[in-house]
Write an enzyme that holds these catalytic residues in place. Sequence first.
Site, PDB file in Angstrom:
ATOM      1  N   SER A  14       4.300  -4.555   1.020  1.00  0.00           N
ATOM      2  CA  SER A  14       3.609  -4.028   2.200  1.00  0.00           C
ATOM      3  C   SER A  14       2.208  -4.612   2.270  1.00  0.00           C
ATOM      4  O   SER A  14       1.386  -4.397   1.364  1.00  0.00           O
ATOM      5  CB  SER A  14       3.516  -2.506   2.116  1.00  0.00           C
ATOM      6  OG  SER A  14       2.554  -2.044   3.044  1.00  0.00           O
ATOM      7  N   HIS A  39       6.698  -6.419   4.687  1.00  0.00           N
ATOM      8  CA  HIS A  39       6.671  -5.108   5.351  1.00  0.00           C
ATOM      9  C   HIS A  39       5.309  -4.925   6.021  1.00  0.00           C
ATOM     10  O   HIS A  39       4.268  -5.021   5.372  1.00  0.00           O
ATOM     11  CB  HIS A  39       6.915  -4.035   4.292  1.00  0.00           C
ATOM     12  CG  HIS A  39       7.013  -2.640   4.802  1.00  0.00           C
ATOM     13  ND1 HIS A  39       8.186  -2.087   5.275  1.00  0.00           N
ATOM     14  CD2 HIS A  39       6.080  -1.658   4.902  1.00  0.00           C
ATOM     15  CE1 HIS A  39       7.980  -0.826   5.628  1.00  0.00           C
ATOM     16  NE2 HIS A  39       6.707  -0.539   5.426  1.00  0.00           N
ATOM     17  N   ASP A  41       3.011  -2.367   8.244  1.00  0.00           N
ATOM     18  CA  ASP A  41       2.845  -0.959   8.600  1.00  0.00           C
ATOM     19  C   ASP A  41       1.957  -0.824   9.825  1.00  0.00           C
ATOM     20  O   ASP A  41       0.776  -1.181   9.792  1.00  0.00           O
ATOM     21  CB  ASP A  41       2.212  -0.204   7.427  1.00  0.00           C
ATOM     22  CG  ASP A  41       3.182  -0.024   6.283  1.00  0.00           C
ATOM     23  OD1 ASP A  41       4.257   0.539   6.513  1.00  0.00           O
ATOM     24  OD2 ASP A  41       2.863  -0.466   5.157  1.00  0.00           O
ATOM     25  N   MET A  43       0.261   1.769  12.395  1.00  0.00           N
ATOM     26  CA  MET A  43      -0.133   3.186  12.488  1.00  0.00           C
ATOM     27  C   MET A  43      -1.041   3.375  13.697  1.00  0.00           C
ATOM     28  O   MET A  43      -1.893   2.530  13.984  1.00  0.00           O
ATOM     29  CB  MET A  43      -0.880   3.597  11.218  1.00  0.00           C
ATOM     30  CG  MET A  43      -0.120   3.330   9.936  1.00  0.00           C
ATOM     31  SD  MET A  43      -0.973   4.034   8.513  1.00  0.00           S
ATOM     32  CE  MET A  43       0.011   3.339   7.168  1.00  0.00           C
ATOM     33  N   HIS A  72       7.314  -1.480  10.383  1.00  0.00           N
ATOM     34  CA  HIS A  72       7.445  -0.034  10.245  1.00  0.00           C
ATOM     35  C   HIS A  72       6.483   0.619  11.230  1.00  0.00           C
ATOM     36  O   HIS A  72       5.273   0.627  11.012  1.00  0.00           O
ATOM     37  CB  HIS A  72       7.116   0.333   8.788  1.00  0.00           C
ATOM     38  CG  HIS A  72       7.177   1.787   8.477  1.00  0.00           C
ATOM     39  ND1 HIS A  72       6.712   2.297   7.277  1.00  0.00           N
ATOM     40  CD2 HIS A  72       7.647   2.849   9.176  1.00  0.00           C
ATOM     41  CE1 HIS A  72       6.901   3.602   7.259  1.00  0.00           C
ATOM     42  NE2 HIS A  72       7.446   3.969   8.404  1.00  0.00           N
ATOM     43  N   MET A  74       4.814   3.510  12.673  1.00  0.00           N
ATOM     44  CA  MET A  74       4.421   4.913  12.485  1.00  0.00           C
ATOM     45  C   MET A  74       3.580   5.302  13.686  1.00  0.00           C
ATOM     46  O   MET A  74       2.366   5.545  13.588  1.00  0.00           O
ATOM     47  CB  MET A  74       3.656   5.058  11.167  1.00  0.00           C
ATOM     48  CG  MET A  74       4.558   4.928   9.943  1.00  0.00           C
ATOM     49  SD  MET A  74       3.664   4.616   8.430  1.00  0.00           S
ATOM     50  CE  MET A  74       3.516   2.830   8.540  1.00  0.00           C
ATOM     51  N   MET A 143      11.152   7.891   3.648  1.00  0.00           N
ATOM     52  CA  MET A 143       9.771   7.925   3.162  1.00  0.00           C
ATOM     53  C   MET A 143       9.709   8.762   1.889  1.00  0.00           C
ATOM     54  O   MET A 143      10.185   9.904   1.860  1.00  0.00           O
ATOM     55  CB  MET A 143       8.835   8.536   4.218  1.00  0.00           C
ATOM     56  CG  MET A 143       8.629   7.690   5.455  1.00  0.00           C
ATOM     57  SD  MET A 143       8.053   5.998   5.146  1.00  0.00           S
ATOM     58  CE  MET A 143       6.529   6.275   4.225  1.00  0.00           C
ATOM     59  N   PHE A 149      -0.909   6.329   4.449  1.00  0.00           N
ATOM     60  CA  PHE A 149      -1.798   5.659   3.503  1.00  0.00           C
ATOM     61  C   PHE A 149      -0.999   5.030   2.372  1.00  0.00           C
ATOM     62  O   PHE A 149       0.053   5.554   2.001  1.00  0.00           O
ATOM     63  CB  PHE A 149      -2.792   6.671   2.910  1.00  0.00           C
ATOM     64  CG  PHE A 149      -3.615   7.366   3.962  1.00  0.00           C
ATOM     65  CD1 PHE A 149      -4.753   6.765   4.476  1.00  0.00           C
ATOM     66  CD2 PHE A 149      -3.211   8.589   4.471  1.00  0.00           C
ATOM     67  CE1 PHE A 149      -5.485   7.391   5.478  1.00  0.00           C
ATOM     68  CE2 PHE A 149      -3.931   9.227   5.477  1.00  0.00           C
ATOM     69  CZ  PHE A 149      -5.073   8.613   5.980  1.00  0.00           C
ATOM     70  N   ASP A 181      10.101   3.870   0.793  1.00  0.00           N
ATOM     71  CA  ASP A 181       8.714   3.441   1.031  1.00  0.00           C
ATOM     72  C   ASP A 181       7.752   4.540   0.600  1.00  0.00           C
ATOM     73  O   ASP A 181       7.805   5.645   1.127  1.00  0.00           O
ATOM     74  CB  ASP A 181       8.565   3.156   2.535  1.00  0.00           C
ATOM     75  CG  ASP A 181       7.214   2.596   2.924  1.00  0.00           C
ATOM     76  OD1 ASP A 181       6.376   2.342   2.042  1.00  0.00           O
ATOM     77  OD2 ASP A 181       7.017   2.403   4.144  1.00  0.00           O
TER      78      ASP A 181
HETATM   79  C1  DX5 Z   1       2.706   4.364   3.936  1.00  0.00           C
HETATM   80  C2  DX5 Z   1       3.280   3.034   4.315  1.00  0.00           C
HETATM   81  C3  DX5 Z   1       3.702   2.254   3.153  1.00  0.00           C
HETATM   82  C4  DX5 Z   1       2.600   1.892   2.202  1.00  0.00           C
HETATM   83  C5  DX5 Z   1       3.184   1.994   0.832  1.00  0.00           C
HETATM   84  O1  DX5 Z   1       2.547   5.185   5.043  1.00  0.00           O
HETATM   85  O2  DX5 Z   1       4.398   3.185   5.181  1.00  0.00           O
HETATM   86  O3  DX5 Z   1       4.451   1.090   3.517  1.00  0.00           O
HETATM   87  O4  DX5 Z   1       2.068   0.608   2.395  1.00  0.00           O
HETATM   88  O5  DX5 Z   1       2.166   1.833  -0.078  1.00  0.00           O
HETATM   89  P1  DX5 Z   1       2.372   2.069  -1.650  1.00  0.00           P
HETATM   90  O6  DX5 Z   1       3.525   1.220  -2.076  1.00  0.00           O
HETATM   91  O7  DX5 Z   1       1.060   1.648  -2.208  1.00  0.00           O
HETATM   92  O8  DX5 Z   1       2.668   3.545  -1.833  1.00  0.00           O
HETATM   93 ZN    ZN Z   2       5.745   1.377   5.449  1.00  0.00          ZN
END
Ligand code: DX5
Ligand code: ZN
Length: 235
Positions: A14, A39, A41, A43, A72, A74, A143, A149, A181
Amino acid sequence: MLGAMSRPVRIAPSILASDFGRLADEVRAAEAAGADMIHVDVMDGRFVPNLTVGPAILAAVRKATRLPIDVHLMILEPERHVQAFAEAGADNLTVHIEASPHLHRTVQHIRALGKTASVSLNPHSPIDGLDVVLPDLAMVLVMSVNPGFGGQSFIPAVLPKMRALHERILARGLSTAIEVDGGISAETAGAVTEAGASVLVAGVAVFGKPDYRAAISAIRDAARAPSSAGAQTPK
Ligand code: DX5
Ligand code: ZN
């Protein structure tokens, strides 16, 4: 019997945990280190408290790698943005079940854009709402932290849900992969693959380490350990 434990494990670093000032280099380094996909993310500050990146940054990631890009989302109302992310270079688009009141339509929209569609469940969300769309999904993203985060602790309470989902996928004869994840590392990889996950997202456990190749190998080795050791079938 969770026969799909033999499915090859794929590691998806990620970029949330990468150095954004050197993003293209970080993506290239992850590819060179053996990542199977990247990956990304996204948000929106509404579905989750944090804000990250949009299609322009995804386009920069697209230019830096030939690996599949796993986006992903969110975000609330993901249907408003899937086309922009598809055009910016996503290969897979994941939307959250909690953010998608018209989930079936959104999944079909993503597929009509020529991308694979996946659906994510927050830690508390049940698997039952997936039944109608499950045959259309490349992955279900479970998840294992509350999204928003990187660097949070893995929530072991999601493991029984993953096992139940895996059994349901097998019972229906589907090929949907389970992605996980949040808090994934060499310490947690064995438990999640034993529960049926085959796509492991890892942020801090890759980009937070000095040697990305060693970090990815450590996760992959730990993920393989349960099946190669003939571990017991999860209940
Ligand atoms: C969290 C994200 C993840 C995040 C995972 O909301 O969707 O993809 O980057 O981070 P780690 O692997 O550090 O928990
Ligand atoms: Zn993610």
